[in-house]
Scaffold this active site. Structure first.
Site, mmCIF file in Angstrom:
data_model
loop_
_atom_site.group_PDB
_atom_site.id
_atom_site.type_symbol
_atom_site.label_atom_id
_atom_site.label_comp_id
_atom_site.label_asym_id
_atom_site.label_seq_id
_atom_site.Cartn_x
_atom_site.Cartn_y
_atom_site.Cartn_z
ATOM 1 N N LYS A 22 0.899 -1.144 -0.008
ATOM 2 C CA LYS A 22 -0.020 0.068 0.064
ATOM 3 C C LYS A 22 0.931 1.113 -0.058
ATOM 4 C CE LYS A 22 -1.690 1.450 4.132
ATOM 5 N NZ LYS A 22 -1.554 2.935 4.215
ATOM 6 N N ASN A 23 1.766 0.975 0.985
ATOM 7 C CA ASN A 23 2.598 2.472 1.116
ATOM 8 C C ASN A 23 3.604 2.788 -0.266
ATOM 9 O OD1 ASN A 23 1.312 2.846 3.395
ATOM 10 N ND2 ASN A 23 2.886 2.663 4.625
ATOM 11 N N CYS A 115 -5.120 13.135 12.956
ATOM 12 C CA CYS A 115 -5.693 11.801 12.898
ATOM 13 C C CYS A 115 -5.535 10.894 14.235
ATOM 14 C CB CYS A 115 -5.238 11.327 11.489
ATOM 15 S SG CYS A 115 -3.985 10.174 11.830
ATOM 16 N N ARG A 120 0.027 14.753 12.951
ATOM 17 C CA ARG A 120 0.586 14.497 11.580
ATOM 18 C C ARG A 120 0.472 16.077 10.983
ATOM 19 N NH1 ARG A 120 -1.414 8.541 9.531
ATOM 20 N NH2 ARG A 120 0.516 8.753 8.584
ATOM 21 N N ASP A 301 4.598 0.976 12.082
ATOM 22 C CA ASP A 301 3.623 0.181 11.641
ATOM 23 C C ASP A 301 3.543 -1.204 12.141
ATOM 24 O OD1 ASP A 301 2.333 2.514 10.457
ATOM 25 O OD2 ASP A 301 3.128 1.720 8.397
ATOM 26 N N ARG A 394 -8.901 -0.921 4.403
ATOM 27 C CA ARG A 394 -8.373 0.532 3.830
ATOM 28 C C ARG A 394 -6.665 0.086 3.557
ATOM 29 N NH1 ARG A 394 -5.849 4.126 5.763
ATOM 30 N NH2 ARG A 394 -5.801 3.950 8.086
HETATM 31 C C1 UD1 Z 1 4.172 6.936 6.449
HETATM 32 C C2 UD1 Z 1 3.304 5.585 6.066
HETATM 33 C C3 UD1 Z 1 2.729 5.257 7.560
HETATM 34 C C4 UD1 Z 1 3.910 5.013 8.485
HETATM 35 C C5 UD1 Z 1 4.580 6.485 8.548
HETATM 36 C C6 UD1 Z 1 5.867 6.259 9.448
HETATM 37 C C7 UD1 Z 1 2.463 5.984 3.971
HETATM 38 C C8 UD1 Z 1 1.220 6.363 3.068
HETATM 39 N N1 UD1 Z 1 2.126 5.989 5.117
HETATM 40 O O1 UD1 Z 1 3.366 7.960 6.692
HETATM 41 O O2 UD1 Z 1 1.992 3.812 7.369
HETATM 42 O O3 UD1 Z 1 3.176 4.826 9.690
HETATM 43 O O4 UD1 Z 1 5.039 6.668 7.316
HETATM 44 O O5 UD1 Z 1 6.769 5.084 8.940
HETATM 45 O O6 UD1 Z 1 3.690 5.661 3.373
HETATM 46 N N2 UD1 Z 1 5.729 14.787 10.632
HETATM 47 C C9 UD1 Z 1 5.834 16.126 11.094
HETATM 48 N N3 UD1 Z 1 5.868 17.128 10.076
HETATM 49 C C10 UD1 Z 1 5.912 16.973 8.570
HETATM 50 C C11 UD1 Z 1 5.550 15.362 8.342
HETATM 51 C C12 UD1 Z 1 5.693 14.555 9.357
HETATM 52 O O7 UD1 Z 1 6.140 16.589 12.043
HETATM 53 O O8 UD1 Z 1 5.705 17.467 7.897
HETATM 54 C C13 UD1 Z 1 5.990 13.759 11.850
HETATM 55 C C14 UD1 Z 1 4.516 13.009 11.816
HETATM 56 O O9 UD1 Z 1 3.734 13.678 12.757
HETATM 57 C C15 UD1 Z 1 5.098 11.707 12.599
HETATM 58 C C16 UD1 Z 1 6.689 11.685 11.937
HETATM 59 O O10 UD1 Z 1 7.069 12.736 11.281
HETATM 60 O O11 UD1 Z 1 5.194 12.040 13.905
HETATM 61 C C17 UD1 Z 1 6.591 10.556 10.707
HETATM 62 O O12 UD1 Z 1 5.711 10.845 9.891
HETATM 63 P P1 UD1 Z 1 5.876 10.622 8.155
HETATM 64 O O13 UD1 Z 1 7.235 9.743 8.008
HETATM 65 O O14 UD1 Z 1 5.583 11.569 7.247
HETATM 66 O O15 UD1 Z 1 4.820 9.683 7.962
HETATM 67 P P2 UD1 Z 1 3.739 9.364 6.772
HETATM 68 O O16 UD1 Z 1 4.583 10.013 5.265
HETATM 69 O O17 UD1 Z 1 2.501 10.314 7.229
#
Ligand code: UD1
Length: 418
Positions: A22-23, A115, A120, A301, A394
């Site tokens: 999925k990711n 969420c 996030r 995850d 999902r």
């Molecule tokens: C992706 C994965 C999700 C996984 C996560 C961490 C997808 C579709 N989803 O989510 O399954 O759990 O990586 O491995 O690939 N953060 C900030 N600012 C930002 C972006 C992120 O503070 O602009 C923080 C988030 O709140 C979180 C951490 O960074 O605490 C990790 O987030 P991120 O690596 O961005 O996860 P996703 O890409 O949303």
């Protein structure tokens, strides 16, 4: 409303194939917005998140068609998506920001709020795009980004998966050279880079913390099959580790699963890689320590599914969640089944060895749902797992069917509307 009936299933055995990740699929679909030419993707998993992403591409003006397991996307004339409900449904919708900005010079998106598993924010996406020259405003839950981009050096304060992906995609069509430092190294990001390279992008350092993208004038069509899902494979591996069984996870990429396999091996499970995938034998018996980190560290995850396993080992397991601030929601539900767990901030202490017994539990997020289904296999009697938001569909392609194929007693039913 989907719900699942799970009965005590002490012994899983047999073979099951791992679905496509999925990711990996979600950013690859977003990347299809970067070219006018046709993108053909194979082995698409049947997931509602994938359907939502296809709807989002259509809302951006693309033509996206499913043909069995294939998906064809043509993005001849694209622009900001018109529907905001779609954007709120799925966090990964933020991944169209980079491609649309690079392709059309602007993008307006309604942003998903916080969420269940954490706030996030998207500050790292925004800061990175600003470094590339975009003007970005955020007001009233809407983000507006515009401007002609140019290559720059970007340092990510945290290796965010989504921010790394958005910046790579934006940089492919950006004049000059973009260097992303402290980039996330997840295999799905390397897969996105391989797909973009197949479209004609120039990327060095895929899968490392230093990614260099040399912008090109345009990208072309491509045909691609994304990687197998290491989180689905890991979840099934945890299911096997809860039992005394013998399981083959066909197509599992063990090189993407090292952190989890170390934990399971230390706990007493025999994990063997062969030409067909990953074989698991035996039961997890020894307690574990797991600290969630960015890849190649232990994945957040997998934290909930591994916690289900820890409840059935002998002794005290210690988990530390460092990635998301609210990712222990499954704990309350696991306790309903009789698990002994104490949470102190980021720390969870799991006193294993207490028998579980069936109860009515509720899915609070995707990986929590999986963990509860697994715990239900180890619980005496019947467990009823309600999933009002459809989390499992999902992100897992027929998890209940795959577990059934391994001999588990799991059935999906529809609860009557309340
Ligand atoms: C992706 C994965 C999700 C996984 C996560 C961490 C997808 C579709 N989803 O989510 O399954 O759990 O990586 O491995 O690939 N953060 C900030 N600012 C930002 C972006 C992120 O503070 O602009 C923080 C988030 O709140 C979180 C951490 O960074 O605490 C990790 O987030 P991120 O690596 O961005 O996860 P996703 O890409 O949303």
């Amino acid at each position: 409303m989907p719900q699942y009936q799970i009965a005590y299933s002490p012994r899983l055995s047999g073979e099951v194939a791992v679905s496509t990740a999925k990711n990996a699929v979600l950013p690859i679909l977003a990347a299809a917005l970067l070219t006018q030419e046709e993108i053909l993707l194979h082995q698409m998993p049947r997931l509602t998140d994938v359907d939502h992403m296809l709807d989002l591409l259509r809302a951006c003006g693309a033509d996206a068609v499913k043909e069995g397991r294939d998906v064809r996307v043509r993005s001849v004339a694209v622009g900001s998506p018109r529907e905001s409900a779609l954007l709120r449904t799925m966090r990964a919708s933020v991944l169209v920001l980079g491609p649309l900005l690079a392709r059309t010079g602007e993008c307006v998106l309604s942003m998903p709020g916080g969420c269940a598993i954490g706030q996030r924010p998207i500050d790292l996406h925004v800061k990175g795009l600003q470094k590339l020259g975009a003007k970005v405003e955020q007001e009233g839950g809407v983000v507006r980004a515009a401007g002609a981009l140019r290559g720059a050096n970007v340092y990510l304060d945290f290796p965010s998966v989504g921010a790394t992906e958005n910046l790579i995609m934006a940089a492919t069509l950006t004049r000059g050279v973009t260097r992303i430092e402290n980039a996330a190294k997840e295999p799905e990001i390397a897969d996105l880079c391989h797909f973009l390279t197949a479209m004609g992008a120039r990327i060095a350092g895929a899968g490392t913390a230093n990614i260099i993208v040399e912008g090109v004038e345009s990208l072309h069509g491509a045909e691609y099959t994304p990687i197998p899902d290491r989180i689905e494979a890991g979840t099934l591996a945890c299911a096997a580790a809860l039992t005394e069984g013998s399981v083959l996870l066909e197509g599992a990429r063990t090189d993407h699963m090292r952190a989890l396999l170390f934990k399971l091996s230390e706990s007493g499970v025999i994990c063997q890689e062969d030409a067909r995938g990953l074989r698991l034998r035996g039961k997890a018996r020894h307690p574990m320590e797991a600290r969630t980190l960015s890849y190649p560290g232990f994945p957040t995850d997998m934290q909930a599914p591994l916690m289900a396993v820890a409840t059935q080992t002998h002794g005290l397991s210690v988990f530390l969640e460092t990635i998301f601030e609210n990712r222990y929601m499954h704990v309350v539900e696991l306790k309903r089944l009789g698990a002994q767990i104490r949470v102190e901030g980021q720390l969870a202490l799991i006193q294993g060895g207490h028998g579980l017994s069936g109860a009515h539990v509720t899915a609070t997020d995707l990986r929590a749902a999986a963990a509860l289904m697994l715990a239900g296999l180890a619980a005496q009697g019947q467990t009823l797992l309600s999933d009002p938001a459809g989390h499992l569909m999902r992100g897992y392609e027929g998890l209940e069917e795959k577990l059934s194929a391994l001999g588990a007693d799991v059935k999906k039913t529809e609860a009557p509307p309340a």
